[in-house]
Design a protein around this motif. Sequence first.
Motif, PDB file in Angstrom:
ATOM      1  N   ILE A  12       0.839  -1.207   0.000  1.00  0.00           N
ATOM      2  CA  ILE A  12       0.000   0.000   0.000  1.00  0.00           C
ATOM      3  C   ILE A  12       0.871   1.253   0.000  1.00  0.00           C
ATOM      4  O   ILE A  12       0.645   2.196  -0.778  1.00  0.00           O
ATOM      5  N   LEU A  13       1.886   1.275   0.868  1.00  0.00           N
ATOM      6  CA  LEU A  13       2.766   2.444   0.951  1.00  0.00           C
ATOM      7  C   LEU A  13       3.518   2.662  -0.362  1.00  0.00           C
ATOM      8  O   LEU A  13       3.657   3.805  -0.827  1.00  0.00           O
ATOM      9  N   PHE A  14       4.001   1.573  -0.965  1.00  0.00           N
ATOM     10  CA  PHE A  14       4.746   1.684  -2.222  1.00  0.00           C
ATOM     11  C   PHE A  14       3.861   2.210  -3.346  1.00  0.00           C
ATOM     12  O   PHE A  14       4.267   3.088  -4.124  1.00  0.00           O
ATOM     13  N   VAL A  15       2.643   1.683  -3.419  1.00  0.00           N
ATOM     14  CA  VAL A  15       1.721   2.093  -4.487  1.00  0.00           C
ATOM     15  C   VAL A  15       1.357   3.572  -4.333  1.00  0.00           C
ATOM     16  O   VAL A  15       1.381   4.334  -5.310  1.00  0.00           O
ATOM     17  N   ILE A  16       1.048   4.006  -3.122  1.00  0.00           N
ATOM     18  CA  ILE A  16       0.671   5.407  -2.908  1.00  0.00           C
ATOM     19  C   ILE A  16       1.851   6.332  -3.183  1.00  0.00           C
ATOM     20  O   ILE A  16       1.696   7.414  -3.772  1.00  0.00           O
ATOM     21  N   GLN A  17       3.047   5.913  -2.792  1.00  0.00           N
ATOM     22  CA  GLN A  17       4.233   6.753  -3.009  1.00  0.00           C
ATOM     23  C   GLN A  17       4.586   6.867  -4.493  1.00  0.00           C
ATOM     24  O   GLN A  17       4.998   7.938  -4.958  1.00  0.00           O
ATOM     25  N   SER A  18       4.422   5.777  -5.228  1.00  0.00           N
ATOM     26  CA  SER A  18       4.880   5.746  -6.618  1.00  0.00           C
ATOM     27  C   SER A  18       3.835   6.232  -7.614  1.00  0.00           C
ATOM     28  O   SER A  18       4.192   6.632  -8.724  1.00  0.00           O
ATOM     29  N   GLU A  19       2.563   6.203  -7.244  1.00  0.00           N
ATOM     30  CA  GLU A  19       1.487   6.608  -8.160  1.00  0.00           C
ATOM     31  C   GLU A  19       1.050   8.039  -7.847  1.00  0.00           C
ATOM     32  O   GLU A  19       0.414   8.303  -6.822  1.00  0.00           O
ATOM     33  N   HIS A  20       1.377   8.952  -8.743  1.00  0.00           N
ATOM     34  CA  HIS A  20       1.108  10.380  -8.498  1.00  0.00           C
ATOM     35  C   HIS A  20      -0.388  10.664  -8.372  1.00  0.00           C
ATOM     36  O   HIS A  20      -0.797  11.558  -7.624  1.00  0.00           O
ATOM     37  N   SER A  21      -1.224   9.911  -9.079  1.00  0.00           N
ATOM     38  CA  SER A  21      -2.673  10.147  -9.040  1.00  0.00           C
ATOM     39  C   SER A  21      -3.269   9.832  -7.670  1.00  0.00           C
ATOM     40  O   SER A  21      -4.396  10.247  -7.374  1.00  0.00           O
ATOM     41  N   LEU A  22      -2.524   9.120  -6.838  1.00  0.00           N
ATOM     42  CA  LEU A  22      -3.004   8.770  -5.503  1.00  0.00           C
ATOM     43  C   LEU A  22      -2.538   9.767  -4.439  1.00  0.00           C
ATOM     44  O   LEU A  22      -2.769   9.537  -3.252  1.00  0.00           O
ATOM     45  N   GLN A  75      -3.576  12.206  -2.842  1.00  0.00           N
ATOM     46  CA  GLN A  75      -4.797  12.896  -2.434  1.00  0.00           C
ATOM     47  C   GLN A  75      -5.001  12.656  -0.941  1.00  0.00           C
ATOM     48  O   GLN A  75      -4.475  11.682  -0.387  1.00  0.00           O
ATOM     49  N   PRO A  76      -5.791  13.510  -0.279  1.00  0.00           N
ATOM     50  CA  PRO A  76      -5.972  13.358   1.172  1.00  0.00           C
ATOM     51  C   PRO A  76      -6.387  11.958   1.618  1.00  0.00           C
ATOM     52  O   PRO A  76      -5.844  11.433   2.592  1.00  0.00           O
ATOM     53  N   MET A  77      -7.355  11.353   0.908  1.00  0.00           N
ATOM     54  CA  MET A  77      -7.818  10.030   1.315  1.00  0.00           C
ATOM     55  C   MET A  77      -6.680   9.022   1.356  1.00  0.00           C
ATOM     56  O   MET A  77      -6.573   8.207   2.276  1.00  0.00           O
ATOM     57  N   PHE A  78      -5.812   9.072   0.347  1.00  0.00           N
ATOM     58  CA  PHE A  78      -4.716   8.112   0.268  1.00  0.00           C
ATOM     59  C   PHE A  78      -3.557   8.493   1.186  1.00  0.00           C
ATOM     60  O   PHE A  78      -2.798   7.615   1.623  1.00  0.00           O
ATOM     61  N   TYR A  79      -3.409   9.782   1.492  1.00  0.00           N
ATOM     62  CA  TYR A  79      -2.433  10.164   2.519  1.00  0.00           C
ATOM     63  C   TYR A  79      -2.823   9.550   3.868  1.00  0.00           C
ATOM     64  O   TYR A  79      -1.975   9.010   4.590  1.00  0.00           O
ATOM     65  N   PHE A  80      -4.119   9.627   4.195  1.00  0.00           N
ATOM     66  CA  PHE A  80      -4.584   9.038   5.448  1.00  0.00           C
ATOM     67  C   PHE A  80      -4.412   7.513   5.427  1.00  0.00           C
ATOM     68  O   PHE A  80      -4.077   6.898   6.439  1.00  0.00           O
ATOM     69  N   LEU A  81      -4.635   6.921   4.257  1.00  0.00           N
ATOM     70  CA  LEU A  81      -4.438   5.473   4.136  1.00  0.00           C
ATOM     71  C   LEU A  81      -2.970   5.100   4.338  1.00  0.00           C
ATOM     72  O   LEU A  81      -2.660   4.080   4.971  1.00  0.00           O
ATOM     73  N   ALA A  82      -2.055   5.934   3.821  1.00  0.00           N
ATOM     74  CA  ALA A  82      -0.623   5.690   4.022  1.00  0.00           C
ATOM     75  C   ALA A  82      -0.258   5.786   5.503  1.00  0.00           C
ATOM     76  O   ALA A  82       0.540   4.989   6.011  1.00  0.00           O
ATOM     77  N   ILE A  83      -0.844   6.761   6.198  1.00  0.00           N
ATOM     78  CA  ILE A  83      -0.623   6.884   7.648  1.00  0.00           C
ATOM     79  C   ILE A  83      -1.129   5.634   8.355  1.00  0.00           C
ATOM     80  O   ILE A  83      -0.460   5.080   9.237  1.00  0.00           O
ATOM     81  N   LEU A  84      -2.323   5.158   7.959  1.00  0.00           N
ATOM     82  CA  LEU A  84      -2.896   3.959   8.566  1.00  0.00           C
ATOM     83  C   LEU A  84      -1.987   2.749   8.351  1.00  0.00           C
ATOM     84  O   LEU A  84      -1.764   1.956   9.277  1.00  0.00           O
TER      85      LEU A  84
END
Length: 311
Positions: free
Chosen positions: A47-57, A59-68
């Motif tokens: 999850i962390l790798f996908v959010i970090q590498s995909e620029h379209s993600l 967004q606030p929702m996915f930042y919170f998901l990365a924190i989770l």
Amino acid sequence: MIPVNITEFHPHTFLLLGIPGLQHVHIWIGFPFCAVYLTALLGNITILFVIQSEHSLHQPMFYFLAILSSIDLGLSTSTIPKMLGIFWCDLREIPFEGCLTQMFFIHLCTGMESAVLMAMAYDRYVAICNPLCYTLVLTNKVVAVIALIILLRPLAFAIPFVVLILRLPFCGHQIIPHTYCEHMGLARLACASIKINIIYGLCAISILVFDIIAIVLSYVQILRAVFRLPSKDARVKSLSTCGSHVCVMLAFYTPAFFSFMTHRFGRNVPQYIHILLANFYVVIPPALNPVIYGVRTKQIRERVVMIFRNK
């Protein structure tokens, strides 16, 4: 003056018994715990790798998901490796300082998880109830402030847990009938009044209750907004965006609720049930969260499929 024996006040080590009543099957219990830990590691790192590498993600929702996901990695790593050491290698001893450190991180991570779930509920509330203002309300600066609150609030509540244990004398009591160190489990070993510990523990639980109430109120407003939408397709699409968050909340709060209820009112419940429920509270959510979001969130699912196809 007679010198105080520091080993009686604070023991050098504690002895974690694992799951009392199920010691004869510890080796077998370790296998599902190991599988859950590997799932948590692989899933949350993905999850962390996908959010970090995909620029379209980004967004606030996915930042919170990365924190989770970061919190889940911390929670599972602070508990499960020691559990596996108990189950498989009979490594039951834990230093006094190590026990306090584990207790601190467990309370910190569980507090942060509850806080980030509340933040995610607020994100969904703004996205559905005020979609035109979403980018104006949840700017990067606001998300950074929320992230700081997610860290600082649980930190402010976790530090006193350590202080309250340090003030207690243990008089040689070292045996903890559990798989990990937690506040009340340690406090009950003390040979002094633990009234302050009990009161503070209830205060800390009230924070979780506050988070749950805030989340419920957010979803009441979300449902009111959704059912005002003119088309069925719009209603279904809006509700589907909340589905993952609801599943994650249930995975976190349900074991916590049953663990609390059996701890407070289940006097006739076998001790191993208490311990298993307490384990589920810290073991299951870190493994389920990335699976839920990986399956239900289209952007993450498609990105993961692309990664494996390219390989």
